[in-house]
Design an enzyme around this catalytic site. Structure first.
Site, PDB file in Angstrom:
ATOM      1  N   GLN A 196       0.831  -1.217   0.000  1.00  0.00           N
ATOM      2  CA  GLN A 196       0.000   0.000   0.000  1.00  0.00           C
ATOM      3  C   GLN A 196       0.866   1.268   0.000  1.00  0.00           C
ATOM      4  O   GLN A 196       0.723   2.131  -0.869  1.00  0.00           O
ATOM      5  CB  GLN A 196      -0.890   0.019   1.241  1.00  0.00           C
ATOM      6  N   VAL A 197       1.763   1.365   0.984  1.00  0.00           N
ATOM      7  CA  VAL A 197       2.585   2.575   1.098  1.00  0.00           C
ATOM      8  C   VAL A 197       3.611   2.628  -0.032  1.00  0.00           C
ATOM      9  O   VAL A 197       3.769   3.656  -0.700  1.00  0.00           O
ATOM     10  CB  VAL A 197       3.275   2.636   2.486  1.00  0.00           C
TER      11      VAL A 197
ATOM     12  N   ASP B 213      14.717 -10.129  -1.047  1.00  0.00           N
ATOM     13  CA  ASP B 213      13.828 -10.837  -0.114  1.00  0.00           C
ATOM     14  C   ASP B 213      14.260 -10.560   1.330  1.00  0.00           C
ATOM     15  O   ASP B 213      15.355 -10.958   1.747  1.00  0.00           O
ATOM     16  CB  ASP B 213      13.890 -12.342  -0.427  1.00  0.00           C
TER      17      ASP B 213
ATOM     18  N   ALA C 160       7.358  -4.866   4.803  1.00  0.00           N
ATOM     19  CA  ALA C 160       7.275  -5.437   6.148  1.00  0.00           C
ATOM     20  C   ALA C 160       6.399  -6.677   6.119  1.00  0.00           C
ATOM     21  O   ALA C 160       5.603  -6.866   5.195  1.00  0.00           O
ATOM     22  CB  ALA C 160       6.669  -4.418   7.120  1.00  0.00           C
ATOM     23  N   TYR C 161       6.580  -7.492   7.134  1.00  0.00           N
ATOM     24  CA  TYR C 161       5.634  -8.574   7.408  1.00  0.00           C
ATOM     25  C   TYR C 161       4.486  -7.904   8.161  1.00  0.00           C
ATOM     26  O   TYR C 161       4.672  -7.424   9.287  1.00  0.00           O
ATOM     27  CB  TYR C 161       6.322  -9.646   8.267  1.00  0.00           C
TER      28      TYR C 161
ATOM     29  N   THR D 172       5.102   1.529  13.159  1.00  0.00           N
ATOM     30  CA  THR D 172       3.684   1.396  13.465  1.00  0.00           C
ATOM     31  C   THR D 172       3.288   1.917  14.848  1.00  0.00           C
ATOM     32  O   THR D 172       4.102   1.918  15.784  1.00  0.00           O
ATOM     33  CB  THR D 172       3.308  -0.104  13.370  1.00  0.00           C
TER      34      THR D 172
ATOM     35  N   TYR E 265       3.813  -8.888  16.203  1.00  0.00           N
ATOM     36  CA  TYR E 265       4.027  -7.920  15.112  1.00  0.00           C
ATOM     37  C   TYR E 265       4.618  -6.617  15.662  1.00  0.00           C
ATOM     38  O   TYR E 265       5.627  -6.117  15.155  1.00  0.00           O
ATOM     39  CB  TYR E 265       2.700  -7.653  14.390  1.00  0.00           C
TER      40      TYR E 265
ATOM     41  N   TRP F 122      -3.221   2.484  10.907  1.00  0.00           N
ATOM     42  CA  TRP F 122      -4.533   2.261  10.259  1.00  0.00           C
ATOM     43  C   TRP F 122      -4.489   2.615   8.759  1.00  0.00           C
ATOM     44  O   TRP F 122      -5.316   3.378   8.255  1.00  0.00           O
ATOM     45  CB  TRP F 122      -5.610   3.069  10.963  1.00  0.00           C
TER      46      TRP F 122
HETATM   47  N1  LIG Z   1      -1.167  -1.460   7.066  1.00  0.00           N
HETATM   48  C1  LIG Z   1      -1.274  -0.797   8.200  1.00  0.00           C
HETATM   49  O1  LIG Z   1      -2.373  -0.578   8.733  1.00  0.00           O
HETATM   50  C2  LIG Z   1      -0.047  -0.234   8.882  1.00  0.00           C
HETATM   51  C3  LIG Z   1      -0.201   0.438  10.087  1.00  0.00           C
HETATM   52  C4  LIG Z   1       0.919   0.972  10.712  1.00  0.00           C
HETATM   53  C5  LIG Z   1       2.168   0.833  10.144  1.00  0.00           C
HETATM   54  N2  LIG Z   1       2.300   0.151   8.977  1.00  0.00           N
HETATM   55  C6  LIG Z   1       3.654   0.002   8.438  1.00  0.00           C
HETATM   56  O2  LIG Z   1       3.706   0.704   7.221  1.00  0.00           O
HETATM   57  C7  LIG Z   1       4.548   0.024   6.303  1.00  0.00           C
HETATM   58  C8  LIG Z   1       3.807  -0.216   4.999  1.00  0.00           C
HETATM   59  O3  LIG Z   1       2.649  -0.996   5.256  1.00  0.00           O
HETATM   60  P1  LIG Z   1       1.657  -1.425   4.074  1.00  0.00           P
HETATM   61  O4  LIG Z   1       0.279  -1.308   4.606  1.00  0.00           O
HETATM   62  O5  LIG Z   1       2.040  -0.724   2.822  1.00  0.00           O
HETATM   63  O6  LIG Z   1       2.022  -2.962   3.960  1.00  0.00           O
HETATM   64  P2  LIG Z   1       1.571  -4.003   2.839  1.00  0.00           P
HETATM   65  O7  LIG Z   1       0.550  -3.419   1.947  1.00  0.00           O
HETATM   66  O8  LIG Z   1       1.299  -5.273   3.561  1.00  0.00           O
HETATM   67  O9  LIG Z   1       2.905  -4.158   1.979  1.00  0.00           O
HETATM   68  C9  LIG Z   1       4.040  -4.756   2.511  1.00  0.00           C
HETATM   69  C10 LIG Z   1       5.038  -4.952   1.406  1.00  0.00           C
HETATM   70  O10 LIG Z   1       6.157  -5.649   1.968  1.00  0.00           O
HETATM   71  C11 LIG Z   1       6.509  -6.685   1.083  1.00  0.00           C
HETATM   72  N3  LIG Z   1       7.136  -7.795   1.776  1.00  0.00           N
HETATM   73  C12 LIG Z   1       6.613  -8.588   2.730  1.00  0.00           C
HETATM   74  N4  LIG Z   1       7.481  -9.558   3.062  1.00  0.00           N
HETATM   75  C13 LIG Z   1       8.573  -9.353   2.283  1.00  0.00           C
HETATM   76  C14 LIG Z   1       9.808 -10.028   2.142  1.00  0.00           C
HETATM   77  N5  LIG Z   1      10.095 -11.123   2.836  1.00  0.00           N
HETATM   78  N6  LIG Z   1      10.705  -9.551   1.245  1.00  0.00           N
HETATM   79  C15 LIG Z   1      10.434  -8.460   0.508  1.00  0.00           C
HETATM   80  N7  LIG Z   1       9.276  -7.780   0.582  1.00  0.00           N
HETATM   81  C16 LIG Z   1       8.363  -8.230   1.470  1.00  0.00           C
HETATM   82  C17 LIG Z   1       5.206  -7.131   0.461  1.00  0.00           C
HETATM   83  O11 LIG Z   1       5.512  -7.828  -0.712  1.00  0.00           O
HETATM   84  P3  LIG Z   1       4.392  -8.637  -1.544  1.00  0.00           P
HETATM   85  O12 LIG Z   1       3.672  -7.577  -2.306  1.00  0.00           O
HETATM   86  O13 LIG Z   1       5.191  -9.556  -2.382  1.00  0.00           O
HETATM   87  O14 LIG Z   1       3.547  -9.326  -0.516  1.00  0.00           O
HETATM   88  C18 LIG Z   1       4.510  -5.798   0.246  1.00  0.00           C
HETATM   89  O15 LIG Z   1       4.912  -5.236  -0.986  1.00  0.00           O
HETATM   90  C19 LIG Z   1       5.012  -1.243   7.010  1.00  0.00           C
HETATM   91  O16 LIG Z   1       6.280  -1.012   7.559  1.00  0.00           O
HETATM   92  C20 LIG Z   1       4.003  -1.444   8.108  1.00  0.00           C
HETATM   93  O17 LIG Z   1       4.575  -2.122   9.204  1.00  0.00           O
HETATM   94  C21 LIG Z   1       1.226  -0.371   8.315  1.00  0.00           C
END
Ligand SMILES: NC(=O)c1ccc[n+]([C@@H]2O[C@H](COP(=O)([O-])OP(=O)(O)OC[C@H]3O[C@@H](n4cnc5c(N)ncnc54)[C@H](OP(=O)(O)O)[C@@H]3O)[C@@H](O)[C@H]2O)c1
Length: 306
Positions: free
Chosen positions: A11-12, A35, A59-60, A100, A124, A149
């Site tokens: 997403q980000v 990876d 991130a995971y 987060t 997490y 969020w």
């Molecule tokens: N989502 C939320 O509500 C939230 C809230 C607070 C903070 N955050 C933080 O904001 C950041 C961005 O979040 P997001 O919502 O954009 O996350 P997301 O949509 O889940 O995207 C995560 C990305 O990380 C990649 N990824 C996961 N495991 C990987 C690995 N082993 N090697 C390489 N790439 C890997 C995924 O690849 P694939 O596309 O191949 O799966 C995906 O592109 C993260 O650091 C998260 O912790 C998120």
């Protein structure tokens, strides 16, 4: 400036990619090429890419699954950023790392400030905190951006889940005693791009002014219930056909999840305003933009009819 952007399919990362590509040279390796669950390969890849800036939203992010996959969560969220940060510090390359609200326990009623004590409730959250600590202690120029969020018109997120469930069921039951700020990936990407532009060529100085950690969400506050109601009303007013038009508030205890979540996730945005002069949109306005994008996208795809 050559930027290494991880997680560009997320997403980000997905929101950052087009904004950064318009302004800088951007390297966007696929998960296979870079990876994070294989941190031993990271240093060699960084030598090859030779970035001037590392931006790491990858991130995971499966909060509940992480309870049973702690080793993997810590590898991707703790160890991999640690290796990246060590390389970055060794080469004088600034690193931006996303984190987060889940590093906090959510037990205070006040908005969380950047320097408040962390105490994650979940695997997490603990794995993300490990990443923060590693990035900070590597000693290079860095900015840890904590957000919360997060959602977008694409991707797996609360907005899309609510709309999908509302198409299938008569009523929605949503937790009303956890508070935060729903935040669009577009808001994060836009604010971050402004920060980069302001910094000009002095990223280290810019990041130091924020003391290396910054809270970045949309403004205002909501419970998941408030957010769900606004999503349903907004989707309906845009002609999305839903079965469920009612959202019923429930307590966290009525909806047990594997991972515990903070009751109060609201992040204080004063540093963002004071250091960078950025005031983000209130979450309701950002939701309007994202629902508009969702509708346009739905009109384009046969797989997700309105
Ligand atoms: N989502 C939320 O509500 C939230 C809230 C607070 C903070 N955050 C933080 O904001 C950041 C961005 O979040 P997001 O919502 O954009 O996350 P997301 O949509 O889940 O995207 C995560 C990305 O990380 C990649 N990824 C996961 N495991 C990987 C690995 N082993 N090697 C390489 N790439 C890997 C995924 O690849 P694939 O596309 O191949 O799966 C995906 O592109 C993260 O650091 C998260 O912790 C998120």
């Amino acid at each position: 400036m050559r930027i290494l952007l991880t997680g560009a399919a997320g997403q980000v990362g997905g929101a950052l990619r087009p904004l950064l590509q318009g302004r800088y040279e951007v390297i966007v390796p696929s998960r296979e090429q870079f990876d994070l669950s294989a941190p031993e390969a990271i240093t060699g890849k960084l030598d090859e890419f030779e970035p001037d800036l590392i931006v790491n939203p990858a991130a995971y992010t499966s909060v509940d699954k992480a309870e049973n996959e702690a080793a993997l969560a810590f590898l991707v969220n703790g160890e991999a950023p640690s290796v990246m940060a060590a390389w970055a510090a060794g080469h004088g390359v600034p690193m931006v790392h996303f984190s987060t609200d889940y590093v906090f326990d959510g037990k205070s009623r006040d908005l969380w400030r950047e320097d408040d004590p962390t105490a994650p409730l979940s695997v997490y959250g603990a794995s993300k905190l490990a990443g923060e600590i590693a990035v900070r202690s590597a000693g290079g120029p860095h900015l840890i951006i904590r957000t919360a969020w997060v959602y977008a018109a694409q991707g797996a997120n609360f907005m899309r889940t609510m709309i999908r469930i509302a198409k299938e069921r008569d009523t929605l039951r949503v937790v009303a005693d956890q508070f935060g700020a729903p935040t669009t990936a577009a808001t994060i990407a836009s604010a971050f791009t402004q920060i980069l532009e302001q910094a000009d060529s002095d990223l280290s100085g810019s990041f130091a002014r924020a003391k290396g950690v910054l809270h970045l969400t949309n403004s205002g506050s909501a419970s998941w219930f408030d957010f769900a109601r606004a999503i349903i009303a907004g989707a309906q007013s845009r002609g999305v056909k839903l079965k469920a038009t009612e959202v019923i508030p429930i307590a966290t205890s009525d909806y047990p999840t594997r991972a515990a979540r903070p009751a109060n996730s609201q992040l204080h945005l004063q540093r963002l305003k004071e250091v960078y002069g950025i005031k983000t949109a209130v979450w309701q306005d950002a939701l309007d933009d994202e629902l508009d994008a969702y509708v346009v996208q739905g009109q384009r795809t046969l797989h997700e009819p309105l």
